[in-house]
Design a protein around this motif. Sequence first.
Motif, PDB file in Angstrom:
ATOM      1  N   ASP A  75       0.811  -1.219   0.000  1.00 56.04           N
ATOM      2  CA  ASP A  75       0.000   0.000   0.000  1.00 56.04           C
ATOM      3  C   ASP A  75       0.847   1.272   0.000  1.00 56.04           C
ATOM      4  O   ASP A  75       0.302   2.374   0.096  1.00 56.04           O
ATOM      5  N   LYS A 213       0.793   6.348   1.939  1.00 57.57           N
ATOM      6  CA  LYS A 213      -0.002   5.131   2.069  1.00 57.57           C
ATOM      7  C   LYS A 213      -1.242   5.334   1.217  1.00 57.57           C
ATOM      8  O   LYS A 213      -1.961   6.325   1.384  1.00 57.57           O
ATOM      9  N   SER A 215      -4.771   3.884  -1.146  1.00 57.52           N
ATOM     10  CA  SER A 215      -5.771   2.873  -1.471  1.00 57.52           C
ATOM     11  C   SER A 215      -5.777   2.717  -2.986  1.00 57.52           C
ATOM     12  O   SER A 215      -5.288   3.579  -3.720  1.00 57.52           O
ATOM     13  N   ARG A 216      -6.344   1.608  -3.459  1.00 61.79           N
ATOM     14  CA  ARG A 216      -6.236   1.254  -4.870  1.00 61.79           C
ATOM     15  C   ARG A 216      -7.606   1.134  -5.534  1.00 61.79           C
ATOM     16  O   ARG A 216      -8.589   0.737  -4.891  1.00 61.79           O
ATOM     17  N   GLN A 221      -5.992  -3.408  -7.326  1.00 60.59           N
ATOM     18  CA  GLN A 221      -5.796  -4.245  -6.149  1.00 60.59           C
ATOM     19  C   GLN A 221      -5.802  -5.725  -6.511  1.00 60.59           C
ATOM     20  O   GLN A 221      -4.970  -6.504  -6.030  1.00 60.59           O
TER      21      GLN A 221
END
Length: 231
Positions: A75, A213, A215-216, A221
């Motif tokens: 991440d 950091k 998120s995808r 992902q």
Amino acid sequence: MSLDRATRCRHSITQITRIHPPAHYTHRTIGELPAHDPARARTLVRELPTVAGVEELAPVPRLDVRSPTTFDDLDYVTVGCWGGVVQITDPAFGEDGITSGNLDPVFEGQVKAHPDARIIGACEMDFSLTYGKYLVHVPGAPDVSADGWDEMTVGGDPAEALRACGTGPEGPGAEGLDFADPDALNWGEYLDRIACGLYIPLADETLMVSAFKVSRPEDTQENIEEVWYPE
């Protein structure tokens, strides 16, 4: 899936480097690069198609950026912005020769947006055998692509791309590069020359990068999990 589960890749390089002219840096002069610009890095990471959301962390030395070893590590994205030089390290660029293809569209997007710059996309994944994929854009030469395991499939002319950088295969320091056999070519050394010495960090360098950091997107992902984890 356990967050502390180890990845199946033991070592990796998953990065895109962009160098705008004049591209005159070498290993000896990397220390002359301008200081890292966190504001530019913040803008750039949010533009990546591999990223959906961003939490900015404290900057870190480029030397401290390590290969992911756990699920959580996947991440994290780092971005260095040093004047006319940008370097993105993102595990989403990882491939195994079968799944994922995130490196290509990001590389192509960078080339379209910055045709005057040298742009180097690199994926090296050590799964006991090493898979490599390398994409090179140098203004004035056809783009170079190479990928494979023991045998590399090569497109373009790596020697011509090096000549377009003003340092051909006949020049000083290129003695170890064998362009007659793509499987024997030291791609790390070759890419380091194209990237003005920025492909692999030096032990005494002081370059900083921004860490995020992220998120995808759902498809990104899924691709990451297919590449980095065994079934």
